[in-house]
Write a protein that holds these residues in place. Sequence first.
Motif, PDB file in Angstrom:
ATOM      1  N   THR A  60      54.415  27.493  43.195  1.00  0.00           N
ATOM      2  CA  THR A  60      55.540  27.981  43.997  1.00  0.00           C
ATOM      3  C   THR A  60      56.107  26.860  44.867  1.00  0.00           C
ATOM      4  O   THR A  60      57.328  26.677  44.951  1.00  0.00           O
ATOM      5  N   VAL A 155      58.957  36.198  42.209  1.00  0.00           N
ATOM      6  CA  VAL A 155      59.410  37.584  42.361  1.00  0.00           C
ATOM      7  C   VAL A 155      60.319  37.755  43.565  1.00  0.00           C
ATOM      8  O   VAL A 155      61.227  38.597  43.552  1.00  0.00           O
ATOM      9  N   ASP A 156      60.120  36.947  44.621  1.00  0.00           N
ATOM     10  CA  ASP A 156      60.927  37.118  45.830  1.00  0.00           C
ATOM     11  C   ASP A 156      62.355  36.606  45.660  1.00  0.00           C
ATOM     12  O   ASP A 156      63.163  36.728  46.581  1.00  0.00           O
ATOM     13  N   SER A 166      54.950  46.306  42.710  1.00  0.00           N
ATOM     14  CA  SER A 166      54.017  45.333  43.278  1.00  0.00           C
ATOM     15  C   SER A 166      52.585  45.819  43.061  1.00  0.00           C
ATOM     16  O   SER A 166      52.254  46.946  43.426  1.00  0.00           O
ATOM     17  N   SER A 181      50.243  35.529  45.647  1.00  0.00           N
ATOM     18  CA  SER A 181      50.363  36.593  44.656  1.00  0.00           C
ATOM     19  C   SER A 181      51.726  37.280  44.735  1.00  0.00           C
ATOM     20  O   SER A 181      52.509  37.064  45.675  1.00  0.00           O
ATOM     21  N   VAL A 182      51.995  38.133  43.747  1.00  0.00           N
ATOM     22  CA  VAL A 182      53.224  38.927  43.757  1.00  0.00           C
ATOM     23  C   VAL A 182      53.300  39.775  45.020  1.00  0.00           C
ATOM     24  O   VAL A 182      54.329  39.817  45.710  1.00  0.00           O
ATOM     25  N   SER A 185      53.969  37.614  48.083  1.00  0.00           N
ATOM     26  CA  SER A 185      55.346  37.110  48.087  1.00  0.00           C
ATOM     27  C   SER A 185      56.327  38.181  48.518  1.00  0.00           C
ATOM     28  O   SER A 185      57.255  37.922  49.296  1.00  0.00           O
ATOM     29  N   PRO A 293      56.271  43.169  37.137  1.00  0.00           N
ATOM     30  CA  PRO A 293      55.525  41.960  36.792  1.00  0.00           C
ATOM     31  C   PRO A 293      54.524  42.315  35.698  1.00  0.00           C
ATOM     32  O   PRO A 293      54.386  43.491  35.322  1.00  0.00           O
ATOM     33  N   ARG A 332      56.231  34.147  36.106  1.00  0.00           N
ATOM     34  CA  ARG A 332      56.400  32.746  36.433  1.00  0.00           C
ATOM     35  C   ARG A 332      56.268  31.831  35.221  1.00  0.00           C
ATOM     36  O   ARG A 332      56.859  30.763  35.179  1.00  0.00           O
TER      37      ARG A 332
END
Length: 347
Positions: A60, A155-156, A166, A181-182, A185, A293, A332
């Motif tokens: 990230t 995701v953000d 989520s 993590s998702v 985030s 996700p 990702r």
Amino acid sequence: MPELREVRRAGLVRLGGRALPALESAAEAVTPTGARSPGAAVEALLRLAVARLDAGTLRTAADYTLGLAQGTRDWPAASRRARAASVYGVSVERFRKDHEVMVLGQVAEHIMRLVSQESGAPSAAEDEWIVGTHRTVQVLAGGRQVRFTVHVHPVDLLRNVDVVVSPVNVHLALPEPYKSSVAASLRRAASVRGVTGDVADDPLHDGLRKWAARHGTAGRAVLPGTVVATDSGALTGQGVRRIYHAAIAVPRAGTNDYDVLPADVTRSVSRVLALLAEECDRHTPPLRSVCFPLLGSGRGGLPYQVSLAAVWAAVEAELAGGTPWDVHFVMRAPEAAALVERLPAGK
């Protein structure tokens, strides 16, 4: 390394005309460019190298540092550095002196590995994802032609998707916002901050606590597959209106690990879609889009293909019934996106 620092300073939109001989040579060896410009070839190389970093804070931070994250390619270098520093929860100055050096070093290492490994070139499917972050896919579900969208970015960075799913553990305990993590985030992006940057409201955490108190589950686990809806906090500014927390991760006693069963993933996705049907007309305009996700593929340990099969089992059944939902997937890794895109071929 000096050329990576130059990319960081310039940003992707300003690569044209810059002298980057080492990166251009590596790009030519790893990703045959054809008619692509040297700047586009270097960008493709960087995307491939960063995709091979460990999923989490490292990848990230690299995306933000180099402007690879969606919407950041034209950001000033200072803005990208500040966002990358926030991933690690450190000051910009500390990130510059320590974390940024480590991040760029890791990217450089993976570039060298790609060049030195004879098998380092991506598959045809993955290569298509190197230079793009989203794509529409057509697939047959129950004899009907349906469409969904695949996003390859954090995701953000999602925009204009009504509901984002989520993953959460069965105790409905969110990870700390500085995690990678998702769930972390989304918690970070949904937080409302004051003028000093301090968190003034933590709506996802607070929403889960209120739900647990209202349903008498505070202090104990819910059943795997439970789904809890909360408001989306600051994410409303990005067009995200609801967060659906899917309880799929069961903590393993005495460890920091989790167990995730594919059947629980499928059950949670079915519940997400049922909840969407319950809530859709309570909002103006009605809720219509939902993004998944690959649930359980992070710390849950499910391989991408296992997670995808578990998610798709419920999604396909819903779409085959003629429901009007606009379905999205977010991930990702280009290799995960390539798997999703193979769904129309039944592979």
